[in-house]
Design an enzyme around this catalytic site. Sequence first.
Site, PDB file in Angstrom:
ATOM      1  N   ASN A   1       4.854  -1.108   3.791  1.00 54.70           N
ATOM      2  CA  ASN A   1       4.726   0.020   4.705  1.00 54.70           C
ATOM      3  C   ASN A   1       4.365   1.242   3.859  1.00 54.70           C
ATOM      4  O   ASN A   1       5.218   1.779   3.157  1.00 54.70           O
ATOM      5  CB  ASN A   1       6.062   0.232   5.439  1.00 54.70           C
ATOM      6  CG  ASN A   1       6.045   1.471   6.314  1.00 54.70           C
ATOM      7  OD1 ASN A   1       5.011   2.114   6.493  1.00 54.70           O
ATOM      8  ND2 ASN A   1       7.207   1.818   6.870  1.00 54.70           N
ATOM      9  N   TRP A   2       3.111   1.624   3.944  1.00 54.74           N
ATOM     10  CA  TRP A   2       2.640   2.725   3.089  1.00 54.74           C
ATOM     11  C   TRP A   2       3.094   4.087   3.603  1.00 54.74           C
ATOM     12  O   TRP A   2       2.871   5.104   2.947  1.00 54.74           O
ATOM     13  CB  TRP A   2       1.104   2.690   2.970  1.00 54.74           C
ATOM     14  CG  TRP A   2       0.563   1.472   2.282  1.00 54.74           C
ATOM     15  CD1 TRP A   2       1.284   0.405   1.787  1.00 54.74           C
ATOM     16  CD2 TRP A   2      -0.818   1.194   1.983  1.00 54.74           C
ATOM     17  NE1 TRP A   2       0.432  -0.509   1.210  1.00 54.74           N
ATOM     18  CE2 TRP A   2      -0.868  -0.048   1.310  1.00 54.74           C
ATOM     19  CE3 TRP A   2      -2.017   1.874   2.221  1.00 54.74           C
ATOM     20  CZ2 TRP A   2      -2.058  -0.636   0.879  1.00 54.74           C
ATOM     21  CZ3 TRP A   2      -3.209   1.297   1.795  1.00 54.74           C
ATOM     22  CH2 TRP A   2      -3.226   0.059   1.123  1.00 54.74           C
ATOM     23  N   LYS A   3       3.677   4.119   4.800  1.00 55.26           N
ATOM     24  CA  LYS A   3       4.118   5.383   5.406  1.00 55.26           C
ATOM     25  C   LYS A   3       2.976   6.408   5.346  1.00 55.26           C
ATOM     26  O   LYS A   3       1.815   6.045   5.523  1.00 55.26           O
ATOM     27  CB  LYS A   3       5.403   5.869   4.739  1.00 55.26           C
ATOM     28  CG  LYS A   3       6.493   4.778   4.765  1.00 55.26           C
ATOM     29  CD  LYS A   3       7.860   5.249   4.409  1.00 55.26           C
ATOM     30  CE  LYS A   3       8.837   4.077   4.480  1.00 55.26           C
ATOM     31  NZ  LYS A   3      10.219   4.475   4.240  1.00 55.26           N
TER      32      LYS A   3
ATOM     33  N   HIS B   1      10.264   1.826  13.620  1.00 62.32           N
ATOM     34  CA  HIS B   1      10.798   2.198  12.306  1.00 62.32           C
ATOM     35  C   HIS B   1      11.795   3.343  12.476  1.00 62.32           C
ATOM     36  O   HIS B   1      11.608   4.221  13.327  1.00 62.32           O
ATOM     37  CB  HIS B   1       9.651   2.618  11.380  1.00 62.32           C
ATOM     38  CG  HIS B   1      10.096   2.736   9.955  1.00 62.32           C
ATOM     39  ND1 HIS B   1      10.780   3.837   9.486  1.00 62.32           N
ATOM     40  CD2 HIS B   1       9.991   1.874   8.909  1.00 62.32           C
ATOM     41  CE1 HIS B   1      11.067   3.644   8.201  1.00 62.32           C
ATOM     42  NE2 HIS B   1      10.604   2.466   7.833  1.00 62.32           N
TER      43      HIS B   1
ATOM     44  N   GLU C   1      12.251   5.946  10.881  1.00 68.91           N
ATOM     45  CA  GLU C   1      11.668   7.288  10.750  1.00 68.91           C
ATOM     46  C   GLU C   1      11.013   7.719  12.061  1.00 68.91           C
ATOM     47  O   GLU C   1      10.995   8.903  12.397  1.00 68.91           O
ATOM     48  CB  GLU C   1      10.675   7.313   9.574  1.00 68.91           C
ATOM     49  CG  GLU C   1      11.432   7.257   8.252  1.00 68.91           C
ATOM     50  CD  GLU C   1      10.676   6.613   7.107  1.00 68.91           C
ATOM     51  OE1 GLU C   1       9.456   6.439   7.199  1.00 68.91           O
ATOM     52  OE2 GLU C   1      11.338   6.274   6.097  1.00 68.91           O
TER      53      GLU C   1
ATOM     54  N   GLU D   1      16.457  -2.936   8.418  1.00 67.98           N
ATOM     55  CA  GLU D   1      16.383  -1.835   7.457  1.00 67.98           C
ATOM     56  C   GLU D   1      17.535  -0.859   7.696  1.00 67.98           C
ATOM     57  O   GLU D   1      17.432   0.027   8.569  1.00 67.98           O
ATOM     58  CB  GLU D   1      15.061  -1.075   7.612  1.00 67.98           C
ATOM     59  CG  GLU D   1      13.831  -1.927   7.414  1.00 67.98           C
ATOM     60  CD  GLU D   1      12.630  -1.082   6.984  1.00 67.98           C
ATOM     61  OE1 GLU D   1      12.010  -1.444   5.994  1.00 67.98           O
ATOM     62  OE2 GLU D   1      12.351  -0.048   7.628  1.00 67.98           O
TER      63      GLU D   1
ATOM     64  N   GLY E   1      14.719   4.460   0.861  1.00 64.29           N
ATOM     65  CA  GLY E   1      14.334   5.507  -0.077  1.00 64.29           C
ATOM     66  C   GLY E   1      15.481   6.091  -0.876  1.00 64.29           C
ATOM     67  O   GLY E   1      15.336   7.137  -1.501  1.00 64.29           O
TER      68      GLY E   1
ATOM     69  N   SER F   1      14.844   0.158  -0.088  1.00 65.95           N
ATOM     70  CA  SER F   1      14.954   0.187  -1.550  1.00 65.95           C
ATOM     71  C   SER F   1      14.720  -1.173  -2.198  1.00 65.95           C
ATOM     72  O   SER F   1      15.369  -1.508  -3.196  1.00 65.95           O
ATOM     73  CB  SER F   1      16.311   0.776  -1.979  1.00 65.95           C
ATOM     74  OG  SER F   1      16.401   2.132  -1.570  1.00 65.95           O
TER      75      SER F   1
ATOM     76  N   GLY G   1       8.738  -0.110   1.124  1.00 70.03           N
ATOM     77  CA  GLY G   1       8.160   1.230   1.229  1.00 70.03           C
ATOM     78  C   GLY G   1       7.596   1.672  -0.108  1.00 70.03           C
ATOM     79  O   GLY G   1       6.492   1.296  -0.503  1.00 70.03           O
TER      80      GLY G   1
HETATM   81  P1  13P Z   1      11.758   2.073   0.710  1.00 73.53           P
HETATM   82  O1  13P Z   1      11.346   0.709   0.195  1.00 73.53           O
HETATM   83  O2  13P Z   1      10.966   3.182   0.098  1.00 73.53           O
HETATM   84  O3  13P Z   1      13.246   2.264   0.652  1.00 73.53           O
HETATM   85  O4  13P Z   1      11.361   2.097   2.277  1.00 73.53           O
HETATM   86  C1  13P Z   1      11.744   1.049   3.085  1.00 73.53           C
HETATM   87  C2  13P Z   1      11.078   1.186   4.400  1.00 73.53           C
HETATM   88  O5  13P Z   1      11.379   2.073   5.167  1.00 73.53           O
HETATM   89  C3  13P Z   1      10.015   0.214   4.743  1.00 73.53           C
HETATM   90  O6  13P Z   1       9.660   0.309   6.075  1.00 73.53           O
END
Ligand code: 13P
Length: 256
Positions: A11-13, A100, A102, A172, A178, A218, A239
């Site tokens: 997930n490149w966000k 997600h 977020e 998640e 993160g 993470s 992420g």
């Molecule tokens: P991180 O791997 O940066 O913790 O993010 C996880 C995530 O939200 C993937 O969708």
Amino acid sequence: MSERMPMVAGNWKMHKTAGEGAILVQRIEERVIRLWDRVELVVCPPFTALKSVSTVIELDRLQIGLGAQNVHWEDEGAFTGEIAPRMLVELRCGYVIVGHSERREFFGDTNETVNKRIHAVFDNGMVPILCVGESLAIHEAGGTESFVRGQVRAALEGVTTEQAERLVVAYEPIWAIGTGRTPTPEMANDIARSIRATVGALHGPGVAQSVRVLYGGSVKPENARMFLSEPDVDGALVGGAALEADSFADIAESAL
Ligand code: 13P
């Protein structure tokens, strides 16, 4: 050994322009050729990079799947700033991340809109990667399992058994995203098993066995193998570590 094909999805966000995304997917490809038939790899760039990444995947005949990070549920209409499912289909997206944390936290996604998006994704022949996970407060109060089960049930309302069979769920925990903090692999496996059981209660044991449940939060090359070797964890949604070809490929190799 599980018959479910492991999946490692990035997930490149809100990272990578169209040009940067095309370069990253090429680099990933150079590192992962020998994994192709053993781990399903998916990249989920921002909307603006889907076209360039899709073109690289097609021209170079890469065995890498393409996913979007969100979608609207209507086919078209006056929804400024939104993206319809068939726009993603045309770019050869096979997957869409739905719900997600977020999006739930910052952009108003609710169990109800998550359910609408899940239907739209399935109805357009794509596969949702449904994200579920609890806050730190729920985690500390011991409420994780019932909270996550509730999210799964709400997301799948009205989904048919044929559709549910293709579903991917990503567990998640919000407090692990993160942060460098993670649950123990056993805890992640317990929740993954509980998610599988929830799908099983709705659609039967066969569907429960075919649904893939990923862990996210993470995930790094150093800890990926721990999570991916758990029996009910079928892969990872990554992420930060998905933004570098080497770390993403190292995580993918951990799935073998
Ligand atoms: P991180 O791997 O940066 O913790 O993010 C996880 C995530 O939200 C993937 O969708």
